[in-house]
Design an enzyme around this catalytic site. Structure first.
Site, short mmCIF file in Angstrom:
data_model
loop_
_atom_site.label_atom_id
_atom_site.label_comp_id
_atom_site.label_asym_id
_atom_site.label_seq_id
_atom_site.Cartn_x
_atom_site.Cartn_y
_atom_site.Cartn_z
N LYS A 45 0.96 -1.19 0.05
CA LYS A 45 0.03 -0.10 -0.04
C LYS A 45 1.01 1.20 -0.03
O LYS A 45 2.21 1.38 0.31
CB LYS A 45 -0.89 0.27 1.17
CG LYS A 45 -1.85 1.12 1.56
CD LYS A 45 -2.63 1.28 0.39
CE LYS A 45 -3.55 2.73 0.30
NZ LYS A 45 -4.45 2.86 -0.83
N ASN A 69 -12.74 2.93 -7.09
CA ASN A 69 -12.26 3.17 -5.62
C ASN A 69 -11.95 4.73 -5.40
O ASN A 69 -11.20 5.23 -6.24
CB ASN A 69 -11.24 2.21 -5.33
CG ASN A 69 -9.91 2.78 -5.45
OD1 ASN A 69 -9.19 3.69 -4.71
ND2 ASN A 69 -9.27 2.47 -6.58
N GLY A 72 -8.08 7.15 -1.05
CA GLY A 72 -7.61 8.41 -0.47
C GLY A 72 -6.24 8.19 0.08
O GLY A 72 -6.07 9.06 0.95
N CYS A 129 -0.93 11.00 -7.69
CA CYS A 129 -1.21 11.79 -6.72
C CYS A 129 -1.40 13.30 -7.10
O CYS A 129 -0.70 13.70 -7.76
CB CYS A 129 -0.43 11.84 -5.51
SG CYS A 129 0.28 9.95 -5.10
N GLY A 216 -9.94 -3.06 -12.90
CA GLY A 216 -10.42 -4.11 -13.09
C GLY A 216 -10.83 -4.58 -14.76
O GLY A 216 -10.11 -3.66 -15.63
C1 LIG Z 1 -8.67 -0.19 -3.60
C2 LIG Z 1 -7.68 0.13 -4.44
C3 LIG Z 1 -6.52 0.80 -3.72
C4 LIG Z 1 -5.44 1.45 -4.60
N1 LIG Z 1 -4.57 2.03 -4.00
C5 LIG Z 1 -3.37 2.26 -4.64
C6 LIG Z 1 -2.24 2.94 -3.94
O1 LIG Z 1 -1.94 3.06 -2.81
N2 LIG Z 1 -1.04 3.12 -4.66
C7 LIG Z 1 -0.97 2.90 -6.23
O2 LIG Z 1 -0.32 3.45 -6.86
N3 LIG Z 1 -2.04 2.41 -6.73
C8 LIG Z 1 -3.22 1.91 -6.18
N4 LIG Z 1 -4.24 1.45 -6.59
C9 LIG Z 1 -4.28 1.28 -8.22
C10 LIG Z 1 -3.93 -0.19 -8.22
O3 LIG Z 1 -2.48 -0.70 -7.86
C11 LIG Z 1 -3.69 -0.40 -9.90
O4 LIG Z 1 -2.91 0.27 -10.52
C12 LIG Z 1 -5.17 -0.80 -10.74
O5 LIG Z 1 -6.29 -0.94 -9.70
C13 LIG Z 1 -5.30 -1.12 -11.90
O6 LIG Z 1 -4.92 -2.77 -11.81
P1 LIG Z 1 -6.22 -3.58 -11.65
O7 LIG Z 1 -7.14 -3.53 -12.78
O8 LIG Z 1 -5.63 -5.13 -11.74
O9 LIG Z 1 -6.70 -3.33 -10.28
C14 LIG Z 1 -5.44 0.86 -5.91
C15 LIG Z 1 -6.35 0.43 -6.61
C16 LIG Z 1 -7.65 -0.25 -5.84
C17 LIG Z 1 -8.59 -0.93 -6.63
#
Ligand SMILES: Cc1cc2nc3c(=O)[nH]c(=O)nc-3n(C[C@H](O)[C@H](O)[C@H](O)COP(=O)(O)O)c2cc1C
Ligand SMILES: Cc1cc2nc3c(=O)[nH]c(=O)nc-3n(C[C@H](O)[C@H](O)[C@H](O)COP(=O)(O)OP(=O)(O)OC[C@H]3O[C@@H](n4cnc5c(N)ncnc54)[C@H](O)[C@@H]3O)c2cc1C
Ligand code: FES
Lengths: 301, 244
Positions: A45, A69, A72, A129, A216
């Site tokens: 995280k 999502n 934050g 960010c 997703g």
């Molecule tokens: C609940 C949630 C929290 C996330 N928190 C972060 C984060 O803290 N830092 C970050 O770089 N990306 C964060 N992401 C983005 C994911 O790391 C990823 O780049 C994005 O979800 C796309 O991949 P996916 O389609 O496999 O989920 C978050 C995504 C989700 C769904």
């Protein structure tokens, strides 16, 4: 060398499968379901200098084929990461990428400097960010800002730097080149796409933060095309991320030019997805008599 | 807590919008606590759906589900014999306190209190709703030592009024309260419990992604700051929850 090994340039991973930041915490919860060391790496995280309470709820919802999502970047801050989270994760025998976030350039520098002497695979700088000094526009949207941020972090931190790009830009190859010029060792492509949902009954936005990040399966074609573009534009390795849910998706990202992949949202539907992708990829490579190395970028030729 | 696949044994309609499914889950059925939940995969959906384990016997667990949106509508179509994947049991259940338990369920929130009532043996379980057509608790078999009551806003069944009004009338010193329902009801109960110095526990709901404590999607506000409904809850001490 085994077929499934992934070469990131600065390190070789036993396989190319890792969780995406923010979807896996620090791995503690998922370690109740499977041993973390079967993964290529763990991505944590986000860590910011100070604790952050995150956004008001609701923070997550489902949209067709995807997840929205707006957490934050809630996290317990640098001190808790160093004293409570990292020591535990470091005992699990898996390479670690610590995701770093901030509101100002100094935030990134501070976290990177403090983590510099830790035993880590590297840092992943989350450039999605909002930059408070620049009116809240995300760091990752401007190539010069990216270059400056990455080169400053480069100066204070000897660890490999992976820069995670935002897709909310006109041309993702520009920040990608900025990161490479600033000294990035690899790029993660992509973070979430800005999106929103409205509840027609209450006539209000579903998320407390109004907008959120879409992830997703719905974003997979977008992510794939950006990996393709970035892989052509830079010569450092790319880590593909966005919508991966099955082994064929992993192979597609490798073919598009990714050296490894991250899996986030799809593991919410199936918490055992990550270990399954490792074994499915093993079987796939065995059946096709090829290696990860041979697949990387093969669709370009 | 583990990932499991369970056969859906039975599917019954309780009211126009509420149904009950029974899953064969012998590994967890005996040990699950009232208030704990499962995170259930709905085939074809990106997120799992959290549901309280409403009831359990030696071999099975029962979920009582109100049709809310697309996911619960899809679940209603799942046929007996199908297998559903779930993580569970998750979260912390109710911790019975000394004294007579008064269990207050607002609508579908009643599902979170049935197993607790069964394990307590002797207590009062009240289901509240807008009118009699919404009240399905008569279709749940509980031992006679569990006193079942109803409250309806329109007075069509049982006490005429909402559960906060019911509690105002029926709470007695020495009781403790377990409740689940709409936030407005819980906020009203919290105030009442504070005035009467009666201890209580509330089961909360929040949207979830991982269900495990990893994603921080399900935070709620407490007097100690952010807490996770999936991991720190879903049951919280009544006085800890901050309703705003
Ligand atoms: C609940 C949630 C929290 C996330 N928190 C972060 C984060 O803290 N830092 C970050 O770089 N990306 C964060 N992401 C983005 C994911 O790391 C990823 O780049 C994005 O979800 C796309 O991949 P996916 O389609 O496999 O989920 C978050 C995504 C989700 C769904
Ligand atoms: C710990 C816990 C226990 C629960 N127990 C029960 C139960 O026993 N019986 C029952 O009928 N319902 C229960 N709920 C609520 C149930 O999870 C939601 O009604 C359900 O997820 C709605 O899904 P949907 O696709 O039909 O609705 P949609 O509104 O289409 O769902 C969209 C998204 O929002 C989420 N969501 C919507 N409403 C809620 C809600 N109230 N709580 C959490 N997430 C929500 C969904 O999971 C989904 O991700 C519980 C919730 C929690 C957190
Ligand atoms: S749902 Fe992920 S932390 Fe609670």
């Amino acid at each position: 060398m085994s077929r499934i090994v992934a070469d990131l340039g600065f390190a070789c991973l036993k396989n190319p499968i890792m969780p995406a930041s923010g979807c896996f915490g620090w791995g503690r919860e998922y370690s109740q379901l499977f041993a973390l060391n079967i993964l290529g790496a763990v991505v944590t995280k986000a860590v910011t200098p100070e604790p952050r309470p995150g956004n008001p709820g609701p923070r997550v919802t489902e949209t067709p084929g995807g997840v929205l999502n707006a957490i934050g970047l809630e996290n317990r801050g640098l001190t808790a990461a160093l004293t409570e989270e990292l020591p535990w994760l470091q005992s699990q025998g898996v390479p670690i990428l610590v995701n770093v976030a901030g509101r100002t350039e100094e935030d990134y520098v501070q976290v990177a400097e403090a983590l510099g002497d830790q035993n880590l695979l590297g840092l992943e700088l989350n450039l999605s960010c909002p930059n408070v000094r620049e009116g809240g526009i995300s760091f990752g949207t401007d190539a010069k800002t990216v270059y400056k941020l990455v080169s400053r972090v480069r100066q204070v931190c000897p660890l490999p730097l992976v820069v995670k790009l935002t897709p909310n830009v006109t041309d993702i190859t520009e920040p990608a080149r900025g990161a490479e010029a600033g000294g990035a060792d690899a790029l993660t492509v992509i973070n979430t796409l800005r999106g929103m949902a409205i509840n027609v009954r209450t006539r209000r936005p579903v998320l407390g933060n109004v907008t959120g990040g879409l992830s997703g399966p719905a974003i997979k074609p977008v992510a794939l095309s950006m990996v393709w573009q970035v892989a052509t534009a830079v010569s450092i390795p790319v880590i593909g991320c966005g919508g991966i849910a099955q082994v064929e998706d992993v192979v597609e990202f490798l073919l598009a030019g990714a050296a490894a992949v991250q899996v986030g949202s799809a593991a919410f539907a199936d918490p055992l997805l990550l270990p399954r992708l490792v074994s499915d990829l093993e079987s796939w490579l065995e059946r096709e008599k090829c290696s990860v190395e041979e697949l990387v970028g093969a669709a370009h030729s | 807590m583990r990932e499991r696949k369970a056969v859906l044994l039975a599917h019954e309609t309780l009211t126009e919008d509420t149904f009950r499914i029974v899953l064969h889950a012998p590994e967890i059925a005996a040990g699950v606590e009232g208030g704990q939940f499962v995170h259930l995969q709905v085939p074809g959906f990106s997120l799992r759906r959290p549901f309280t384990v409403a009831d359990a016997d030696a071999e099975t667990i029962t979920l009582i589900i109100r049709r809310q949106g697309r996911g619960t509508a899809a679940l209603e179509q799942v046929k007996p014999g199908s297998r559903l994947a779930f993580l569970g049991p998750l979260g912390n259940g109710f911790r019975p306190l000394p004294g007579q338990g008064l269990l207050l369920g607002g609508g579908i929130g009643t599902a979170a209190l049935i197993l607790l009532a069964r394990r307590l043996g002797s207590c009062t379980l009240v289901m509240g709703g807008r009118s009699s057509g919404e009240l399905w608790l008569d279709q749940v078999h509980l031992p006679p030592s569990v006193v079942i009551q109803y409250a309806s806003d329109d007075g069509s069944q049982g006490f005429a009024g909402n559960l906060v009004q019911y509690a105002r009338k029926n709470l007695k010193p020495g009781m403790w309260v377990a409740a689940c329902g709409p936030r407005r009801m819980l906020a009203g109960l919290q105030e009442l419990l504070r005035q009467r110095k009666i201890p209580g526990q509330f089961a909360l709901e929040e949207r979830m992604a991982c269900g495990l404590g990893a994603c921080r999607g399900c935070t709620c506000d407490t007097v100690k700051g952010n807490a996770l409904v999936c991991k720190d809850g879903p049951v919280f001490a009544a006085e800890e929850v901050v309703f705003s």
